[in-house]
Design a protein around this motif. Structure first.
Motif, short mmCIF file in Angstrom:
data_model
loop_
_atom_site.label_atom_id
_atom_site.label_comp_id
_atom_site.label_asym_id
_atom_site.label_seq_id
_atom_site.Cartn_x
_atom_site.Cartn_y
_atom_site.Cartn_z
N ARG A 1 0.81 7.08 -6.93
CA ARG A 1 -0.61 7.15 -7.25
C ARG A 1 -0.95 8.20 -8.29
NH1 ARG A 1 0.38 9.42 -2.39
NH2 ARG A 1 -0.47 11.48 -1.87
N GLU B 1 0.83 -1.20 0.00
CA GLU B 1 0.00 0.00 0.00
C GLU B 1 0.86 1.26 0.00
OE1 GLU B 1 -3.17 2.61 0.05
OE2 GLU B 1 -3.13 0.45 -0.41
N ARG C 1 1.15 3.82 -3.12
CA ARG C 1 0.61 5.16 -2.86
C ARG C 1 1.61 6.23 -3.29
NH1 ARG C 1 -3.53 7.42 -0.18
NH2 ARG C 1 -4.37 5.35 0.22
N SER D 1 -3.05 -4.61 -8.51
CA SER D 1 -3.57 -3.25 -8.54
C SER D 1 -3.87 -2.80 -9.97
CB SER D 1 -2.56 -2.29 -7.90
OG SER D 1 -2.98 -0.96 -8.03
#
Length: 446
Positions: A109, A102, A106, A195
């Motif tokens: 992103r 994560e 991130r 993802s």
């Protein structure tokens, strides 16, 4: 109205790049340490004497990334420990992997496409800091306990024989660092495979529609099993009154059990043996099968489990339904131009890889025991020490011996998984044929 074009952020500077990598590693370490510490405390490891809790916590983290822990010690030349543990407390592994993935993603992103050089730089920096963290874990994961012999008479006899019993453990450095590094690379690869928004280098964009939908769908299957197992664990803790031990299982080894159930539901087999105590409760049917008579290796499958608990047959329809739902999800997330046979083949490959990884992750190889002049002593203490390293109770209660082995029959499990994936992939594609696919526009609108 035309939307303004925003410039993608450039590669991070040197200092920012190292800070980003540090954040990824720190997130994984904090998440694993928090879950492992709570699980070990619930299992009774908080009562360990002589400052034993931090080393046991570090040993659990080493196991969580695929390392191994060796037990050693004894009583001079009179007795010696011959033991070792290779097992993954997968709840700790899962939480650490999700936290690291994560944070890593991130940081990317706002990108649509990432340069290969930039991604490689981020990965290399993260790997270097992760190796340093693994080295620190192996240094901390080392401790020795003095084992009390019992009453004053036992202490007197022990002193007369020169018996100063000590039991210790240490994380195996090369194994922990080597496999822990491979664990991190697998986590990052899985993060990009699962993802949908993770940016890829231009050369890899052509593969994302073939890889990401089935990878995401199978990831949802694994998470669904964890959620089902967690709910069952909470209900068990409330209904049967053994809340601490049950919650310890949830916080340490829940995926070990539920992902094993997933493989068994598909018809796969594991082979294993259990002697002595483990320190944590496991399903009664599984324990009964593993405790085969005369120390023989047992076969764990739906049939042998159902001999002890007929409810085990429910693992088959649960696996089938969840796999079919995942196949539908994968097809729905893919363009309508993908042909049915392509869905089936892609989902079959994804299912085979998933079961292969589940088999490797649920492998356990643990021997624990104290021998005196070559003669093994009874069950008890060192079994409890193994249980503490994996989440058990106070180990300093005596000497013991035992073993726990669990190995998947991958040569049959992987082809079976591929067959299930081929069938459910085709059925899922058929069910999704009349459903709006991701990225499509509704008729007359956007």
């Amino acid at each position: 109205m035309q939307q303004p074009i925003t410039r993608a952020a450039g590669p991070p500077g040197v200092v920012r790049g190292w800070l980003d990598a540090f954040a990824v590693v720190l997130a994984g370490l904090v998440a694993m340490a928090a879950v492992a510490a709570l699980g070990l405390w619930l299992a009774g490891a908080g009562d360990l004497p002589e400052g034993g809790f931090p080393p046991v916590l570090a040993a659990t983290m080493a196991l969580a990334v695929g390392g191994s822990v060796q037990l050693d010690g004894g009583a001079g030349s009179f007795a010696a420990v011959d033991a070792g543990v290779t097992a993954m407390p997968l709840t700790v592994s899962l939480v650490g992997a999700v936290a690291m993935a994560e944070v890593f993603l991130r940081q990317l992103r706002f990108r649509a496409v990432a340069g290969g050089g930039e991604l490689l730089g981020r990965i290399v920096r993260t790997v270097l800091l992760w190796v340093l963290a693994l080295v620190l874990i192996t240094v901390v994961a080392k401790h020795t306990f003095v084992v009390p012999l019992g009453g004053s008479l036992a202490q007197t006899i022990g002193s007369a024989l020169g018996l100063t019993p000590e039991v210790g453990f240490h994380a195996d450095g090369p194994t922990t660092i080597g496999i822990g590094l491979a664990w991190l690379l697998l986590v990052l690869a899985a993060a990009f495979a699962v993802s949908r928004r993770a940016p890829l280098p231009g050369a890899l964009l052509r593969y994302q529609l073939a890889v990401r939908p089935p990878a995401f769908a199978l990831w949802m299957v694994l998470l669904a099993y964890v959620v089902i197992g967690a709910v069952a664990g909470v209900i068990t803790a409330i209904a049967h009154g053994n809340a601490r031990q049950t919650l310890a299982v949830v916080l340490l080894v829940l995926p070990d059990l539920v992902w094993l159930a997933f493989g068994l539901g598909l018809g796969a087999q594991w082979h294993g043996r259990l002697e002595g105590a483990v320190g944590l409760p496991i399903p009664k049917a599984l324990s009964s099968v593993l405790r085969a008579p005369n120390g023989r290796e047992a076969t764990i499958d739906l049939g042998t489990l159902a001999d002890h608990d007929a409810r085990s047959w429910w693992l088959l329809p649960v696996a089938a339904v969840l796999l079919l739902a995942a196949a539908f999800l994968a097809a729905q997330r893919s363009p309508r131009t993908v042909r049915l046979w392509q869905h089936a083949v892609r989902f079959a490959l994804a299912t085979a890889v998933t079961v292969l990884l589940v088999g490797l992750w649920t492998r356990i190889d643990a021997d624990y025991g104290l021998s005196v002049l070559g003669v093994g002593l009874g069950q008890g203490g060192l079994a409890d020490l193994l249980g503490t390293v994996l989440g058990g109770n106070n180990p300093l209660t005596g000497f013991g011996s035992g073993s726990l082995r669990l190995r998947p029959a991958l040569w049959t499990a992987v082809p079976l998984a591929a067959g299930w994936g081929l069938l459910t992939g085709a059925l899922g594609a058929l069910l999704a044929a009349r459903v709006r696919h991701r990225g499509e526009l509704t008729e007359g609108g956007g």
